[in-house]
Design a protein around this motif. Structure first.
Motif, PDB file in Angstrom:
ATOM      1  N   SER A   6       1.044  -0.878   0.049  1.00 45.17           N
ATOM      2  CA  SER A   6       0.035  -0.002  -0.275  1.00 45.17           C
ATOM      3  C   SER A   6       0.851   1.485   0.480  1.00 45.17           C
ATOM      4  O   SER A   6       0.529   2.270  -0.617  1.00 45.17           O
ATOM      5  N   VAL A   7       1.866   1.042   0.492  1.00 37.59           N
ATOM      6  CA  VAL A   7       2.593   2.204   0.696  1.00 37.59           C
ATOM      7  C   VAL A   7       3.395   3.076  -1.011  1.00 37.59           C
ATOM      8  O   VAL A   7       2.978   4.203  -0.717  1.00 37.59           O
ATOM      9  N   PRO A   8       3.712   2.242  -1.892  1.00 33.74           N
ATOM     10  CA  PRO A   8       3.566   3.694  -3.124  1.00 33.74           C
ATOM     11  C   PRO A   8       2.236   4.033  -3.413  1.00 33.74           C
ATOM     12  O   PRO A   8       2.600   4.670  -4.745  1.00 33.74           O
ATOM     13  N   PHE A   9       1.738   3.174  -3.115  1.00 33.60           N
ATOM     14  CA  PHE A   9       0.014   4.386  -3.951  1.00 33.60           C
ATOM     15  C   PHE A   9       0.084   5.160  -3.277  1.00 33.60           C
ATOM     16  O   PHE A   9      -0.628   6.197  -3.516  1.00 33.60           O
ATOM     17  N   LEU A  10      -0.051   4.813  -1.504  1.00 29.28           N
ATOM     18  CA  LEU A  10      -0.935   5.547  -0.373  1.00 29.28           C
ATOM     19  C   LEU A  10       0.648   6.102   0.679  1.00 29.28           C
ATOM     20  O   LEU A  10       0.292   7.480   1.559  1.00 29.28           O
ATOM     21  N   GLY A  11       2.004   5.718   0.103  1.00 29.52           N
ATOM     22  CA  GLY A  11       3.215   6.397   1.030  1.00 29.52           C
ATOM     23  C   GLY A  11       3.302   6.513   2.381  1.00 29.52           C
ATOM     24  O   GLY A  11       2.965   5.170   2.281  1.00 29.52           O
ATOM     25  N   VAL A  12       3.269   6.607   3.198  1.00 29.74           N
ATOM     26  CA  VAL A  12       3.495   6.204   4.879  1.00 29.74           C
ATOM     27  C   VAL A  12       2.801   6.534   5.483  1.00 29.74           C
ATOM     28  O   VAL A  12       2.053   7.919   5.299  1.00 29.74           O
ATOM     29  N   GLY A  13       2.853   6.002   6.566  1.00 34.46           N
ATOM     30  CA  GLY A  13       1.176   6.783   7.463  1.00 34.46           C
ATOM     31  C   GLY A  13       0.278   6.266   7.992  1.00 34.46           C
ATOM     32  O   GLY A  13      -0.093   4.558   7.596  1.00 34.46           O
ATOM     33  N   PHE A  14      -0.589   7.094   7.817  1.00 34.51           N
ATOM     34  CA  PHE A  14      -2.073   6.323   8.676  1.00 34.51           C
ATOM     35  C   PHE A  14      -3.107   6.630   7.627  1.00 34.51           C
ATOM     36  O   PHE A  14      -3.709   5.289   7.997  1.00 34.51           O
ATOM     37  N   LYS A  15      -3.206   6.978   6.036  1.00 30.82           N
ATOM     38  CA  LYS A  15      -4.010   5.977   5.079  1.00 30.82           C
ATOM     39  C   LYS A  15      -3.705   4.607   4.767  1.00 30.82           C
ATOM     40  O   LYS A  15      -4.769   3.645   4.971  1.00 30.82           O
ATOM     41  N   PRO A  16      -2.426   4.829   4.221  1.00 28.56           N
ATOM     42  CA  PRO A  16      -1.900   2.950   3.987  1.00 28.56           C
ATOM     43  C   PRO A  16      -2.223   2.163   5.478  1.00 28.56           C
ATOM     44  O   PRO A  16      -2.880   0.876   4.691  1.00 28.56           O
ATOM     45  N   ALA A  17      -1.652   2.689   6.306  1.00 20.74           N
ATOM     46  CA  ALA A  17      -2.220   1.365   7.300  1.00 20.74           C
ATOM     47  C   ALA A  17      -3.437   0.807   7.771  1.00 20.74           C
ATOM     48  O   ALA A  17      -3.891  -0.309   7.809  1.00 20.74           O
ATOM     49  N   ILE A  18      -4.719   2.161   7.482  1.00 20.26           N
ATOM     50  CA  ILE A  18      -6.014   1.875   7.534  1.00 20.26           C
ATOM     51  C   ILE A  18      -6.206   0.862   6.649  1.00 20.26           C
ATOM     52  O   ILE A  18      -7.297  -0.134   6.041  1.00 20.26           O
ATOM     53  N   LEU A  19      -5.636   1.305   5.044  1.00 19.93           N
ATOM     54  CA  LEU A  19      -6.616   1.075   3.876  1.00 19.93           C
ATOM     55  C   LEU A  19      -5.460  -0.842   3.938  1.00 19.93           C
ATOM     56  O   LEU A  19      -6.761  -1.863   3.669  1.00 19.93           O
ATOM     57  N   VAL A  60      -0.201  -3.181  15.138  1.00 19.77           N
ATOM     58  CA  VAL A  60       1.491  -3.438  15.410  1.00 19.77           C
ATOM     59  C   VAL A  60       1.894  -3.111  14.866  1.00 19.77           C
ATOM     60  O   VAL A  60       3.510  -2.463  14.307  1.00 19.77           O
ATOM     61  N   LEU A  61       2.096  -3.834  13.337  1.00 22.42           N
ATOM     62  CA  LEU A  61       3.102  -4.131  12.291  1.00 22.42           C
ATOM     63  C   LEU A  61       3.048  -2.680  11.961  1.00 22.42           C
ATOM     64  O   LEU A  61       3.546  -1.970  10.735  1.00 22.42           O
ATOM     65  N   ALA A  62       1.424  -1.861  11.381  1.00 20.18           N
ATOM     66  CA  ALA A  62       1.520  -0.249  10.699  1.00 20.18           C
ATOM     67  C   ALA A  62       2.349   0.819  11.209  1.00 20.18           C
ATOM     68  O   ALA A  62       2.936   1.386  11.073  1.00 20.18           O
ATOM     69  N   SER A  63       3.620   0.182  12.402  1.00 21.12           N
ATOM     70  CA  SER A  63       4.516   0.980  13.287  1.00 21.12           C
ATOM     71  C   SER A  63       5.977   1.223  12.218  1.00 21.12           C
ATOM     72  O   SER A  63       6.349   1.724  12.023  1.00 21.12           O
ATOM     73  N   TYR A  64       5.757   0.092  10.828  1.00 23.07           N
ATOM     74  CA  TYR A  64       6.807  -0.345  10.000  1.00 23.07           C
ATOM     75  C   TYR A  64       6.666   1.001   8.959  1.00 23.07           C
ATOM     76  O   TYR A  64       7.703   0.598   9.038  1.00 23.07           O
ATOM     77  N   ILE A  65       5.473   1.505   9.389  1.00 20.77           N
ATOM     78  CA  ILE A  65       4.977   2.192   7.535  1.00 20.77           C
ATOM     79  C   ILE A  65       4.189   3.415   8.156  1.00 20.77           C
ATOM     80  O   ILE A  65       3.923   4.635   7.192  1.00 20.77           O
ATOM     81  N   GLY A  66       5.752   3.497   9.465  1.00 21.20           N
ATOM     82  CA  GLY A  66       5.432   5.499   9.865  1.00 21.20           C
ATOM     83  C   GLY A  66       4.189   5.492  10.129  1.00 21.20           C
ATOM     84  O   GLY A  66       3.453   6.869  10.277  1.00 21.20           O
TER      85      GLY A  66
END
Length: 203
Positions: free
Chosen positions: A64-77, A145-151
């Motif tokens: 999800s990172v290449p499409f939405l970057g890092v942070g809250f949005k890619p984590a939620i997706l 918990v894993l979402a912290s790895y993508i900021g």
């Protein structure tokens, strides 16, 4: 790493889990209902969900990172994609396993298709659907918990640094609240299930 940081990370995790679980319930129940009622879509949706379910949660996060970057949005997706599956499957199975005779009786009493779903089929499927929601809640906490790895922050921040520093205290500052959150969600969802039973069946 003080208690102010712990409080911030805890609220970040609560926010991630709450948003994801609410969206997963809406989308998962709707997909299960569509698959149940619209027969031509049943097989394609089941195939698609099977493919998604076989993809590791961490891989979904990374993709999800290449499409939405890092942070809250890619984590939620990413969390949403994974957490929809148990709710969708349990909704579909719960509705599918209702005896045909019950539905035929409801129709014979003059109920329309949607009245039958709302007043008969959906209430009967509630225990199975709620089991799927509880499963998704636990999965959701784990992926947060894993979402912290993508900021995306959250309690995974403490777990990640606790592991890298080999610091048990820091590790537990993330692991214990995460476990307590999963337990609290299970209790709250159990109460919600009982409330729905009383709403539809009076018991």
């Amino acid at each position: 790493m003080g208690y102010a940081q712990l409080e911030l990370c805890t609220w970040q995790t609560v926010e991630q889990v709450t948003v994801t679980l609410l969206l997963a319930i809406i989308v998962g129940v709707l997909l299960g209902l569509i698959s149940y009622k619209v027969k031509p879509l049943e097989k394609p949706i089941l195939i698609l969900t099977n493919i998604i379910q076989t993809t590791p949660a961490f891989a979904v996060l990374v993709l999800s990172v290449p499409f939405l970057g890092v942070g809250f949005k890619p984590a939620i997706l990413a969390m949403l994609i994974v957490c929809i599956m148990p709710i969708f499957r349990n909704t579909f199975v719960g509705l599918k396993n209702i005896k045909t005779g019950i539905i035929e009786t409801s129709v014979g009493m003059g109920m329309t298709g949607w009245q039958c779903i709302y007043k008969v089929e959906f209430p009967l499927a509630i225990p199975v659907i709620m089991a799927g929601i509880k499963t998704s809640a636990v999965i959701c906490v784990g992926i947060s918990v894993l979402a912290s790895y993508i900021g995306a922050g959250g309690l995974g921040y403490f777990i990640r640094y606790g592991l890298s520093l080999n610091d048990v205290k820091v590790l537990l500052m993330g692991a214990v609240p995460s476990s307590l959150l999963a337990i609290m969600l299970d209790v709250l969802l159990g109460r919600a299930e009982r409330a729905l039973r009383v709403r539809f069946f009076g018991t």
